[in-house]
Scaffold this active site. Structure first.
Site, mmCIF file in Angstrom:
data_model
loop_
_atom_site.group_PDB
_atom_site.id
_atom_site.type_symbol
_atom_site.label_atom_id
_atom_site.label_comp_id
_atom_site.label_asym_id
_atom_site.label_seq_id
_atom_site.Cartn_x
_atom_site.Cartn_y
_atom_site.Cartn_z
ATOM 1 N N SER A 1 0.619 -0.646 -0.023
ATOM 2 C CA SER A 1 0.009 -0.683 -0.235
ATOM 3 C C SER A 1 0.279 1.108 -0.241
ATOM 4 C CB SER A 1 -0.927 -0.068 0.801
ATOM 5 O OG SER A 1 -1.840 1.007 1.046
ATOM 6 N N HIS B 1 -8.495 -4.667 -1.556
ATOM 7 C CA HIS B 1 -6.603 -4.230 -0.976
ATOM 8 C C HIS B 1 -6.120 -4.623 0.319
ATOM 9 C CE1 HIS B 1 -3.609 -0.771 -0.803
ATOM 10 N NE2 HIS B 1 -4.373 -0.629 0.170
ATOM 11 N N ASP C 1 -8.633 -3.711 -6.424
ATOM 12 C CA ASP C 1 -8.049 -3.057 -5.214
ATOM 13 C C ASP C 1 -8.198 -1.325 -5.895
ATOM 14 O OD1 ASP C 1 -6.114 -1.088 -4.436
ATOM 15 O OD2 ASP C 1 -4.997 -3.072 -3.699
#
Length: 178
Positions: A21, A148, A118
């Site tokens: 991330s 995600h 995502d």
């Protein structure tokens, strides 16, 4: 790590950066900075569902993307926190946004993984494509139906286990002795 390699027992020629991330975005930024400064080599970058492009905040994603876990509001908060201001299309932030780098040539071999649900799927695929055009060896895993952080939330699921095995294998191969 590079400077303390002897004390740490680390081979300076086999240093990798990785993250997930926002951490993956920072890993990519470190690779760019290392390349630009020429001070320490990075052999490999591993980017799990990377946050690479502040302009994602300025575009509406497809309706099925970014609705679970990391959404448009989370992304706007994340980029505003990182940049210290709201993202703007015309003002590329220096060194903070890997996707805005003009030249990706000379970056280390890269593994990128992301799920199709995502919010970062499109920017990850675009970044991987730009790396390929720049001559950087890239391996990419795009996981159908994954959101995600899926692999950390449900690591026992088959798609998670395969994803984890994939990035671990890529990292292991990248650090093998020449």
């Amino acid at each position: 790590m590079h400077q303390a390699a002897v004390e740490l027992g680390v081979d300076r020629k086999r240093i990798a950066v990785m993250g997930e991330s926002a951490g993956a975005g920072l890993a990519a930024a470190v690779s760019l900075r290392a390349r630009d400064r020429g001070e320490w080599p990075i052999r490999f970058q591993l980017l799990r569902y990377p946050m690479l492009d502040d302009r994602t905040v300025l575009r509406l994603p497809p309706a099925h993307v970014g609705t679970f876990i990391w959404n448009a509001q989370s992304n706007a908060f994340g980029w505003t926190s990182l940049l210290g201001r709201k993202p703007l299309m015309a003002e590329p932030p220096a060194e903070a946004v890997p996707a805005r780098a003009v030249d990706l040539a000379g970056l280390p071999s890269t593994w990128i993984g992301v799920g199709t649900l995502d919010l970062f799927a499109q920017e990850s695929i675009h970044f991987a494509s730009r790396l390929v055009v720049a001559g950087v060896p890239v391996e990419m895993s795009v996981v159908p139906g994954a959101y995600h952080g899926f692999d950390t939330m449900v690591p026992q699921a088959r798609i998670s286990a395969d994803f984890i095995a994939g990035w671990k294998s890529a990292l292991s191969r990248s650090l093998e002795v020449d």
